[in-house]
Write a protein that holds these residues in place. Structure first.
Motif, PDB file in Angstrom:
ATOM      1  N   ILE A  30       0.836  -1.203   0.000  1.00 42.22           N
ATOM      2  CA  ILE A  30       0.000   0.000   0.000  1.00 42.22           C
ATOM      3  C   ILE A  30       0.869   1.251   0.000  1.00 42.22           C
ATOM      4  O   ILE A  30       0.611   2.206  -0.740  1.00 42.22           O
ATOM      5  CB  ILE A  30      -0.943   0.004   1.214  1.00 42.22           C
ATOM      6  CG1 ILE A  30      -1.924  -1.157   1.110  1.00 42.22           C
ATOM      7  CG2 ILE A  30      -1.691   1.324   1.312  1.00 42.22           C
ATOM      8  CD1 ILE A  30      -2.753  -1.370   2.345  1.00 42.22           C
ATOM      9  N   ALA A  31       1.927   1.257   0.804  1.00 48.10           N
ATOM     10  CA  ALA A  31       2.821   2.413   0.878  1.00 48.10           C
ATOM     11  C   ALA A  31       3.501   2.674  -0.462  1.00 48.10           C
ATOM     12  O   ALA A  31       3.581   3.818  -0.916  1.00 48.10           O
ATOM     13  CB  ALA A  31       3.862   2.207   1.970  1.00 48.10           C
ATOM     14  N   VAL A  32       3.947   1.620  -1.125  1.00 45.85           N
ATOM     15  CA  VAL A  32       4.594   1.768  -2.435  1.00 45.85           C
ATOM     16  C   VAL A  32       3.588   2.294  -3.459  1.00 45.85           C
ATOM     17  O   VAL A  32       3.899   3.184  -4.262  1.00 45.85           O
ATOM     18  CB  VAL A  32       5.212   0.427  -2.892  1.00 45.85           C
ATOM     19  CG1 VAL A  32       5.638   0.483  -4.338  1.00 45.85           C
ATOM     20  CG2 VAL A  32       6.380   0.065  -1.996  1.00 45.85           C
ATOM     21  N   PHE A  33       2.369   1.757  -3.428  1.00 47.98           N
ATOM     22  CA  PHE A  33       1.327   2.206  -4.350  1.00 47.98           C
ATOM     23  C   PHE A  33       1.019   3.688  -4.144  1.00 47.98           C
ATOM     24  O   PHE A  33       0.952   4.464  -5.103  1.00 47.98           O
ATOM     25  CB  PHE A  33       0.062   1.366  -4.158  1.00 47.98           C
ATOM     26  CG  PHE A  33      -1.104   1.849  -4.968  1.00 47.98           C
ATOM     27  CD1 PHE A  33      -1.184   1.566  -6.318  1.00 47.98           C
ATOM     28  CD2 PHE A  33      -2.114   2.592  -4.380  1.00 47.98           C
ATOM     29  CE1 PHE A  33      -2.257   2.006  -7.078  1.00 47.98           C
ATOM     30  CE2 PHE A  33      -3.189   3.035  -5.128  1.00 47.98           C
ATOM     31  CZ  PHE A  33      -3.261   2.740  -6.474  1.00 47.98           C
ATOM     32  N   LEU A  34       0.834   4.100  -2.888  1.00 53.57           N
ATOM     33  CA  LEU A  34       0.519   5.500  -2.605  1.00 53.57           C
ATOM     34  C   LEU A  34       1.666   6.429  -2.980  1.00 53.57           C
ATOM     35  O   LEU A  34       1.450   7.509  -3.530  1.00 53.57           O
ATOM     36  CB  LEU A  34       0.165   5.678  -1.131  1.00 53.57           C
ATOM     37  CG  LEU A  34      -1.173   5.089  -0.700  1.00 53.57           C
ATOM     38  CD1 LEU A  34      -1.346   5.198   0.804  1.00 53.57           C
ATOM     39  CD2 LEU A  34      -2.323   5.758  -1.423  1.00 53.57           C
ATOM     40  N   GLN A  35       2.880   5.994  -2.711  1.00 54.36           N
ATOM     41  CA  GLN A  35       4.032   6.813  -3.072  1.00 54.36           C
ATOM     42  C   GLN A  35       4.119   6.985  -4.584  1.00 54.36           C
ATOM     43  O   GLN A  35       4.391   8.081  -5.085  1.00 54.36           O
ATOM     44  CB  GLN A  35       5.306   6.180  -2.534  1.00 54.36           C
ATOM     45  CG  GLN A  35       6.511   7.071  -2.624  1.00 54.36           C
ATOM     46  CD  GLN A  35       7.710   6.445  -1.915  1.00 54.36           C
ATOM     47  OE1 GLN A  35       7.823   5.234  -1.830  1.00 54.36           O
ATOM     48  NE2 GLN A  35       8.581   7.286  -1.406  1.00 54.36           N
ATOM     49  N   TYR A  76      -8.343  12.927  -0.699  1.00 54.48           N
ATOM     50  CA  TYR A  76      -8.255  11.608  -0.070  1.00 54.48           C
ATOM     51  C   TYR A  76      -9.338  10.665  -0.586  1.00 54.48           C
ATOM     52  O   TYR A  76      -9.129   9.457  -0.655  1.00 54.48           O
ATOM     53  CB  TYR A  76      -8.317  11.730   1.450  1.00 54.48           C
ATOM     54  CG  TYR A  76      -9.672  12.100   2.005  1.00 54.48           C
ATOM     55  CD1 TYR A  76     -10.571  11.118   2.402  1.00 54.48           C
ATOM     56  CD2 TYR A  76     -10.052  13.425   2.134  1.00 54.48           C
ATOM     57  CE1 TYR A  76     -11.813  11.451   2.899  1.00 54.48           C
ATOM     58  CE2 TYR A  76     -11.287  13.763   2.638  1.00 54.48           C
ATOM     59  CZ  TYR A  76     -12.165  12.773   3.012  1.00 54.48           C
ATOM     60  OH  TYR A  76     -13.387  13.102   3.505  1.00 54.48           O
ATOM     61  N   LYS A  77     -10.500  11.186  -0.982  1.00 54.71           N
ATOM     62  CA  LYS A  77     -11.561  10.319  -1.497  1.00 54.71           C
ATOM     63  C   LYS A  77     -11.151   9.681  -2.814  1.00 54.71           C
ATOM     64  O   LYS A  77     -11.396   8.500  -3.051  1.00 54.71           O
ATOM     65  CB  LYS A  77     -12.857  11.095  -1.665  1.00 54.71           C
ATOM     66  CG  LYS A  77     -13.504  11.467  -0.354  1.00 54.71           C
ATOM     67  CD  LYS A  77     -14.816  12.174  -0.570  1.00 54.71           C
ATOM     68  CE  LYS A  77     -15.435  12.544   0.757  1.00 54.71           C
ATOM     69  NZ  LYS A  77     -16.717  13.226   0.583  1.00 54.71           N
ATOM     70  N   MET A  78     -10.511  10.447  -3.678  1.00 53.54           N
ATOM     71  CA  MET A  78     -10.036   9.912  -4.961  1.00 53.54           C
ATOM     72  C   MET A  78      -8.926   8.892  -4.733  1.00 53.54           C
ATOM     73  O   MET A  78      -8.891   7.858  -5.386  1.00 53.54           O
ATOM     74  CB  MET A  78      -9.537  11.043  -5.852  1.00 53.54           C
ATOM     75  CG  MET A  78      -9.002  10.563  -7.188  1.00 53.54           C
ATOM     76  SD  MET A  78     -10.234   9.811  -8.261  1.00 53.54           S
ATOM     77  CE  MET A  78     -10.963  11.263  -8.937  1.00 53.54           C
ATOM     78  N   MET A  79      -8.039   9.168  -3.774  1.00 51.44           N
ATOM     79  CA  MET A  79      -6.966   8.222  -3.490  1.00 51.44           C
ATOM     80  C   MET A  79      -7.536   6.931  -2.899  1.00 51.44           C
ATOM     81  O   MET A  79      -7.065   5.839  -3.207  1.00 51.44           O
ATOM     82  CB  MET A  79      -5.935   8.834  -2.536  1.00 51.44           C
ATOM     83  CG  MET A  79      -5.116   9.936  -3.157  1.00 51.44           C
ATOM     84  SD  MET A  79      -4.216   9.413  -4.644  1.00 51.44           S
ATOM     85  CE  MET A  79      -3.006   8.355  -3.912  1.00 51.44           C
ATOM     86  N   CYS A  85      -7.141   3.168  -4.488  1.00 52.00           N
ATOM     87  CA  CYS A  85      -6.684   2.004  -3.717  1.00 52.00           C
ATOM     88  C   CYS A  85      -7.661   0.840  -3.877  1.00 52.00           C
ATOM     89  O   CYS A  85      -7.237  -0.311  -4.050  1.00 52.00           O
ATOM     90  CB  CYS A  85      -6.537   2.366  -2.246  1.00 52.00           C
ATOM     91  SG  CYS A  85      -5.122   3.405  -1.874  1.00 52.00           S
ATOM     92  N   ILE A  86      -8.943   1.119  -3.827  1.00 50.40           N
ATOM     93  CA  ILE A  86      -9.938   0.072  -4.010  1.00 50.40           C
ATOM     94  C   ILE A  86      -9.847  -0.518  -5.405  1.00 50.40           C
ATOM     95  O   ILE A  86      -9.882  -1.741  -5.586  1.00 50.40           O
ATOM     96  CB  ILE A  86     -11.356   0.613  -3.724  1.00 50.40           C
ATOM     97  CG1 ILE A  86     -11.496   0.909  -2.241  1.00 50.40           C
ATOM     98  CG2 ILE A  86     -12.429  -0.363  -4.192  1.00 50.40           C
ATOM     99  CD1 ILE A  86     -12.774   1.610  -1.875  1.00 50.40           C
ATOM    100  N   GLN A  87      -9.699   0.349  -6.411  1.00 46.42           N
ATOM    101  CA  GLN A  87      -9.591  -0.123  -7.794  1.00 46.42           C
ATOM    102  C   GLN A  87      -8.329  -0.957  -8.007  1.00 46.42           C
ATOM    103  O   GLN A  87      -8.312  -1.852  -8.850  1.00 46.42           O
ATOM    104  CB  GLN A  87      -9.603   1.057  -8.754  1.00 46.42           C
ATOM    105  CG  GLN A  87     -10.937   1.743  -8.852  1.00 46.42           C
ATOM    106  CD  GLN A  87     -10.895   3.026  -9.661  1.00 46.42           C
ATOM    107  OE1 GLN A  87      -9.824   3.576  -9.925  1.00 46.42           O
ATOM    108  NE2 GLN A  87     -12.063   3.507 -10.044  1.00 46.42           N
ATOM    109  N   ALA A  88      -7.289  -0.676  -7.242  1.00 47.77           N
ATOM    110  CA  ALA A  88      -6.043  -1.445  -7.359  1.00 47.77           C
ATOM    111  C   ALA A  88      -6.093  -2.745  -6.568  1.00 47.77           C
ATOM    112  O   ALA A  88      -5.149  -3.526  -6.593  1.00 47.77           O
ATOM    113  CB  ALA A  88      -4.862  -0.592  -6.896  1.00 47.77           C
ATOM    114  N   GLY A  89      -7.193  -2.970  -5.852  1.00 45.36           N
ATOM    115  CA  GLY A  89      -7.336  -4.231  -5.126  1.00 45.36           C
ATOM    116  C   GLY A  89      -6.946  -4.186  -3.662  1.00 45.36           C
ATOM    117  O   GLY A  89      -6.878  -5.215  -2.996  1.00 45.36           O
TER     118      GLY A  89
END
Length: 67
Positions: free
Chosen positions: A37-42, A54-57, A61-65
Protein backbone atom coordinates in the motif's frame (compact mmCIF):
# COMPACT_ATOMS: atom_id res chain seq x y z
CA UNK A 1 -24.67 -0.70 25.53
CA UNK A 2 -27.14 -1.05 22.72
CA UNK A 3 -28.83 1.39 20.40
CA UNK A 4 -32.00 1.23 22.47
CA UNK A 5 -30.13 2.47 25.55
CA UNK A 6 -28.38 5.30 23.74
CA UNK A 7 -30.83 6.53 21.09
CA UNK A 8 -34.02 4.68 21.89
CA UNK A 9 -33.77 2.71 18.61
CA UNK A 10 -35.03 -0.86 18.68
CA UNK A 11 -34.00 -2.97 15.68
CA UNK A 12 -33.49 -6.69 15.25
CA UNK A 13 -30.12 -8.12 14.29
CA UNK A 14 -31.49 -9.49 11.00
CA UNK A 15 -32.91 -6.07 10.08
CA UNK A 16 -29.59 -4.43 10.89
CA UNK A 17 -27.74 -6.94 8.71
CA UNK A 18 -30.19 -6.41 5.85
CA UNK A 19 -29.76 -2.62 6.03
CA UNK A 20 -25.96 -2.90 6.13
CA UNK A 21 -26.00 -5.25 3.15
CA UNK A 22 -28.23 -2.88 1.15
CA UNK A 23 -25.72 -0.08 1.83
CA UNK A 24 -22.81 -2.36 0.76
CA UNK A 25 -21.22 -2.04 4.22
CA UNK A 26 -19.22 -4.99 5.49
CA UNK A 27 -16.13 -5.93 7.48
CA UNK A 28 -12.89 -6.15 5.61
CA UNK A 29 -12.27 -9.78 4.83
CA UNK A 30 -8.62 -9.62 3.91
CA UNK A 31 -5.73 -7.44 4.78
CA UNK A 32 -3.41 -5.92 2.24
CA UNK A 33 0.31 -5.79 2.88
CA UNK A 34 1.20 -2.42 4.39
CA UNK A 35 4.39 -2.14 2.30
CA UNK A 36 2.44 -2.75 -0.93
CA UNK A 37 0.00 0.00 0.00
CA UNK A 38 2.82 2.41 0.88
CA UNK A 39 4.59 1.77 -2.43
CA UNK A 40 1.33 2.21 -4.35
CA UNK A 41 0.52 5.50 -2.61
CA UNK A 42 4.03 6.81 -3.07
CA UNK A 43 3.85 5.97 -6.78
CA UNK A 44 0.45 7.67 -7.11
CA UNK A 45 1.64 10.78 -5.29
CA UNK A 46 4.78 11.06 -7.41
CA UNK A 47 2.71 11.07 -10.62
CA UNK A 48 -0.47 13.07 -10.29
CA UNK A 49 -1.95 12.07 -6.95
CA UNK A 50 -1.03 15.33 -5.26
CA UNK A 51 -3.80 16.97 -7.24
CA UNK A 52 -6.46 14.59 -5.88
CA UNK A 53 -8.12 14.50 -2.49
CA UNK A 54 -8.26 11.61 -0.07
CA UNK A 55 -11.56 10.32 -1.50
CA UNK A 56 -10.04 9.91 -4.96
CA UNK A 57 -6.97 8.22 -3.49
CA UNK A 58 -9.21 5.86 -1.51
CA UNK A 59 -11.07 4.99 -4.72
CA UNK A 60 -7.78 4.35 -6.53
CA UNK A 61 -6.68 2.00 -3.72
CA UNK A 62 -9.94 0.07 -4.01
CA UNK A 63 -9.59 -0.12 -7.79
CA UNK A 64 -6.04 -1.44 -7.36
CA UNK A 65 -7.34 -4.23 -5.13
CA UNK A 66 -6.39 -2.85 -1.73
CA UNK A 67 -9.62 -3.47 0.18
Amino acid sequence: MSLSHIDGIVISLSTLRRHLKSLHLFRRKGRSDLLDIAVFLQDQLSRYGMLHGYKMMHLKCIQAGFC
